[in-house]
Design a protein around this motif. Structure first.
Motif, PDB file in Angstrom:
ATOM      1  N   LYS A   1       1.051  -0.991  -0.009  1.00 25.54           N
ATOM      2  CA  LYS A   1       0.142  -0.467  -0.171  1.00 25.54           C
ATOM      3  C   LYS A   1       0.914   1.286  -0.271  1.00 25.54           C
ATOM      4  N   CYS A   2       2.325   1.362   0.154  1.00 25.07           N
ATOM      5  CA  CYS A   2       2.731   2.475  -0.469  1.00 25.07           C
ATOM      6  C   CYS A   2       3.565   2.474  -1.551  1.00 25.07           C
ATOM      7  N   GLU A   3       3.660   3.180  -1.581  1.00 21.11           N
ATOM      8  CA  GLU A   3       4.952   4.238  -3.472  1.00 21.11           C
ATOM      9  C   GLU A   3       6.090   3.491  -3.105  1.00 21.11           C
ATOM     10  N   THR A   4       6.631   4.032  -1.711  1.00 23.12           N
ATOM     11  CA  THR A   4       8.699   4.091  -1.585  1.00 23.12           C
ATOM     12  C   THR A   4       8.176   3.009  -0.580  1.00 23.12           C
ATOM     13  N   LEU A   5       9.444   2.599  -0.331  1.00 21.64           N
ATOM     14  CA  LEU A   5      10.431   1.645   0.862  1.00 21.64           C
ATOM     15  C   LEU A   5      10.441   2.705   1.481  1.00 21.64           C
ATOM     16  N   ALA A   6      10.806   4.151   1.324  1.00 23.01           N
ATOM     17  CA  ALA A   6      10.798   4.308   2.484  1.00 23.01           C
ATOM     18  C   ALA A   6       9.424   4.940   3.402  1.00 23.01           C
ATOM     19  N   GLU A   7       8.295   5.343   2.560  1.00 21.78           N
ATOM     20  CA  GLU A   7       7.048   5.190   3.221  1.00 21.78           C
ATOM     21  C   GLU A   7       6.802   4.133   4.728  1.00 21.78           C
TER      22      GLU A   7
END
Length: 305
Positions: free
Chosen positions: A15-21
């Motif tokens: 459900k996230c756009e990036t691994l950081a998110e």
């Protein structure tokens, strides 16, 4: 073999756009997310995400794992809820989204009281410029000002909220008189840009006249309602703002209603729920507490004498 922990992890990741998110949501470091994902892929021998771009893109196998992860997460949450209902306790994780200003002033204090009353509940409050139906899939409750764009969700009204044309007394003293909506085309107008709405077409209703629409030409615009309110107070021009937002400014005479005989379409405070979240005991308990705090609406309460 995948464990329930693996599915929960990948459910968040998908459900996230990036691994950081994803790292922020899991409260770990980005390298920890990368290592866990690699270990998971190595163990099952299948690549779950496409690493060729900057954002997370699921492979076909990753989409399959994510869908099963959602099923498992929902089933575990439903089981936890059922067990809580058996012992008549409100527990679990409550996810709420709300507009920045309204959320800080009227929702956050209620969540504070709610968490104190129900120690078994954890809470996430996501403040967004324009929370809407797109967040219903990830939140239990989405607080929205105005009519929701989507009609597929459960919607319940929490409090009435008018919208008003207003300006500072200093601006009105120095500007040409405003006697009808048509006069606004000759004035400095301030607007809040919301999603893809046509915010330059202002609509006005009158109890004994035909409705009027005016195409204004904004002098200043922002995606932040608090900024537009401050501009109005400092005398930059005329704005349409929510009653909840400017009731104190009207009482203190920092702002003054313009064309009070004409009404702007109202924007009530509503809560949007997913069909599954609508059956949650914690959601029901929170909405009852929030509705009580807004009845009568704080912006319509008379100050103590």
């Amino acid at each position: 073999m995948l464990s329930s922990d693996d599915l929960r992890f990948f459910n968040v990741l998908s459900k996230c756009e990036t691994l950081a998110e994803c790292a922020r949501k899991l409260d770990v470091t980005p390298p920890a997310v990368t290592q866990r994902l690699k270990a998971l892929e190595d163990r099952i021998g299948i690549r779950l995400i496409d690493r060729s771009g900057r954002t997370i893109t699921l492979t076909d196998e990753g989409t399959l794992v994510a869908s099963h992860g959602t099923i498992v997460a929902d089933a575990m949450e439903a089981l936890t809820e059922a067990l809580s209902n058996r012992k008549k306790a409100v527990s679990g994780h409550l996810r709420v989204a709300a507009p920045h200003g309204f959320g800080r002033i009227h929702v956050a204090p209620v969540l504070d009281a709610f968490a104190r009353k129900h120690p078994g509940v954890t809470v996430t409050l996501d403040l967004s410029d324009f929370p809407g139906a797109r967040l219903v899939d990830t939140c239990d409750v989405v607080i929205h000002i105005g009519a929701p764009a989507a009609l597929s969700e459960i919607v319940t009204t929490l409090a009435p909220n008018r919208r008003m044309l207003c300006a500072s007394p200093d601006y009105l003293a120095s500007a040409p008189p405003i006697q009808s909506p048509a006069d606004l085309v000759r004035h400095r107008c301030l607007v809040v840009r919301e999603n893809d709405e046509d915010v330059t077409l202002w609509r006005f209703l009158h109890p004994s006249r035909e409705a009027e629409t005016v195409r204004i030409h904004p002098t200043l615009c922002s995606n932040d309602g608090a900024v537009v309110r401050e501009w109005a107070i400092t005398g930059q021009g005329v704005a349409i703002r929510s009653e909840w937002n400017i009731a104190g400014d009207l009482a203190a005479r920092r702002l003054k209603r313009v064309l009070p005989a004409w009404e702007v379409p109202a924007a009530d405070v509503v809560a949007m729920l997913g069909t599954r979240s609508g059956r949650s005991a914690r959601t029901t308990a929170f909405l009852a507490m929030l509705r009580e705090s807004l009845s009568p609406p704080p912006w319509r309460r008379k100050p103590p004498q």
